[in-house]
Design a protein around this motif. Structure first.
Motif, PDB file in Angstrom:
ATOM      1  N   LEU A 198     -47.607  -3.560  -2.389  1.00 50.76           N
ATOM      2  CA  LEU A 198     -46.453  -2.604  -2.657  1.00 50.76           C
ATOM      3  C   LEU A 198     -45.555  -2.090  -1.073  1.00 50.76           C
ATOM      4  O   LEU A 198     -44.592  -1.990  -1.221  1.00 50.76           O
ATOM      5  N   LEU A 210     -58.804  -3.311 -11.031  1.00 50.56           N
ATOM      6  CA  LEU A 210     -57.211  -3.320 -10.915  1.00 50.56           C
ATOM      7  C   LEU A 210     -57.160  -4.741 -10.251  1.00 50.56           C
ATOM      8  O   LEU A 210     -57.552  -5.080  -9.389  1.00 50.56           O
ATOM      9  N   ILE A 211     -56.290  -5.686 -11.067  1.00 52.25           N
ATOM     10  CA  ILE A 211     -56.049  -6.933 -10.426  1.00 52.25           C
ATOM     11  C   ILE A 211     -54.616  -7.174 -10.270  1.00 52.25           C
ATOM     12  O   ILE A 211     -53.685  -6.968 -10.940  1.00 52.25           O
ATOM     13  N   CYS A 212     -54.367  -7.501  -8.934  1.00 50.06           N
ATOM     14  CA  CYS A 212     -53.087  -7.621  -8.196  1.00 50.06           C
ATOM     15  C   CYS A 212     -52.238  -9.027  -8.936  1.00 50.06           C
ATOM     16  O   CYS A 212     -52.859  -9.874  -8.714  1.00 50.06           O
ATOM     17  N   GLY A 216     -51.090  -5.337 -12.310  1.00 48.80           N
ATOM     18  CA  GLY A 216     -50.058  -4.423 -11.648  1.00 48.80           C
ATOM     19  C   GLY A 216     -49.963  -5.180 -10.174  1.00 48.80           C
ATOM     20  O   GLY A 216     -50.262  -6.177  -9.892  1.00 48.80           O
ATOM     21  N   ILE A 217     -49.318  -4.474  -9.267  1.00 46.25           N
ATOM     22  CA  ILE A 217     -49.212  -4.529  -7.954  1.00 46.25           C
ATOM     23  C   ILE A 217     -49.944  -3.723  -7.142  1.00 46.25           C
ATOM     24  O   ILE A 217     -49.881  -2.451  -7.185  1.00 46.25           O
ATOM     25  N   CYS A 218     -50.817  -4.255  -6.441  1.00 47.60           N
ATOM     26  CA  CYS A 218     -51.716  -3.461  -5.432  1.00 47.60           C
ATOM     27  C   CYS A 218     -51.136  -2.805  -4.255  1.00 47.60           C
ATOM     28  O   CYS A 218     -49.913  -3.046  -3.925  1.00 47.60           O
ATOM     29  N   ARG A 219     -51.696  -1.762  -3.807  1.00 48.90           N
ATOM     30  CA  ARG A 219     -51.160  -0.909  -2.675  1.00 48.90           C
ATOM     31  C   ARG A 219     -50.600  -1.722  -1.520  1.00 48.90           C
ATOM     32  O   ARG A 219     -49.581  -1.656  -1.034  1.00 48.90           O
ATOM     33  N   THR A 271     -52.743   4.124  -6.121  1.00 47.49           N
ATOM     34  CA  THR A 271     -51.448   3.521  -5.638  1.00 47.49           C
ATOM     35  C   THR A 271     -51.212   2.186  -6.193  1.00 47.49           C
ATOM     36  O   THR A 271     -50.949   1.154  -5.394  1.00 47.49           O
ATOM     37  N   PHE A 272     -51.315   2.011  -7.335  1.00 51.24           N
ATOM     38  CA  PHE A 272     -51.261   0.720  -8.125  1.00 51.24           C
ATOM     39  C   PHE A 272     -49.959   0.588  -9.094  1.00 51.24           C
ATOM     40  O   PHE A 272     -50.088   1.603  -9.706  1.00 51.24           O
ATOM     41  N   LEU A 273     -49.396  -0.141  -8.658  1.00 47.94           N
ATOM     42  CA  LEU A 273     -47.909  -0.213  -9.825  1.00 47.94           C
ATOM     43  C   LEU A 273     -48.515  -1.035 -11.161  1.00 47.94           C
ATOM     44  O   LEU A 273     -48.473  -2.119 -11.206  1.00 47.94           O
TER      45      LEU A 273
END
Lengths: 163, 163
Positions: B150, B104-106, B144-147, A132-134
């Motif tokens: 979001l 995964l880096i927000c 990206g943008i994390c859960r 669930t990562f954009l």
DNA sequence: GTTATTGCAAACCATTTGCAAGTGT
DNA sequence: ACACTTGCAAATGGTTTGCAATAAC
């Protein structure tokens, strides 16, 4: 087979458009920088760009501050992207009219070699979805020793010795 | 089913061995640091480690310089690795007794989330081979943008309003 | 004693920023 | 006049380093 309208936009044109949306101007300094930046496809860092610019015959020189400022703007405009770090410096490369790719980075000589792998991009997409990562992008740096540095050092006059 | 000899070495023991090969000593300062570093599995940067150390009840405090120096040594020893950058700081994490993984880096909150994908590792190996590149490691940062980020912002008292 | 280590303050260095002077409209 | 830009010099901020004092062997 898309129309050629969008496709034919030069980086300079794209930059001008970007600047316009921000009420900024395509000044002579910014023009010189974008020309130099897009004059070849090599990676570079801010310092190198300052040097390249100072070597140009243009009457005007561009200050270091303006180079930094403009590189950030080109990044914002989607024309450049930071791809790695080397010698404590950010490394930039074109991000326009050039396919997404990653890098092999030599720990010995610091050289960058590009590669592209569609399967990896695809896997990254899947992973983002599963978390669930954009997804907005990625940076893959592969470290090791490059072909050049793997070669045994050239022994000078080897051939002569054998004569 | 390998013997348990190697497997059971603690980070501290491994560090001691590494230091020995360099005629260096496992000083009290270095001991405190390695304990703190391995007391949990979170990512951290030098500044955070300095803070964590200053909160300890140990009589002795460790100076910032020593923290920096020791983190580098732990990296050399293969116990830590730099995995990313955040806020202009290098981010460290354990590189011992912990499987290789990526992040995964927000872009919004800066949080790191780990993931591991064997297929990507495998592809990287193949790519290195194809390029006559001696693979030593890699760093994959997915942006990206994390859960969390979001999620729409929490509206306070929403439930109360509905009563 | 000799060699490694620490803490401090200073140095480093890429990058950013405040600001006064300059430029285009 | 007004709004954006530039170049300069100074600031910033993470990280490194020189060095005298200290500790381990």
């Amino acid at each position: 087979m898309l129309g050629s309208v969008e496709v034919s936009a030069t980086p300079k044109e794209k930059f001008r458009e970007f600047l316009a949306t921000k009420k900024m101007r395509l000044t002579p300094e910014r023009e010189i920088i974008i020309e130099e930046v897009f004059s070849d496809h090599e990676h570079f860092d801010a310092e190198e760009m300052v040097n390249r610019l100072s070597r140009r015959k243009d009457s005007k020189r561009v200050s270091r501050s303006t180079v930094y400022r403009t590189l950030s703007q080109l990044e914002e405009a989607g024309l450049l992207r930071r791809v790695a770090r080397n010698n404590d410096r950010e490394i930039y490369e074109h991000d326009y009219g050039y396919p997404q790719h990653d890098h092999l980075i030599c720990k010995k000589c610091g050289s960058l070699e590009e590669f592209h792998n569609e399967q990896i991009s695809e896997l990254i997409k899947q992973i983002a979805e599963q978390n669930t990562f954009l997804l907005e992008g990625h940076r893959l740096e592969v470290y090791g020793i490059c072909r050049q540095c793997l070669k045994p050092p050239v022994r000078r006059h080897r051939r002569l010795d054998m004569v």
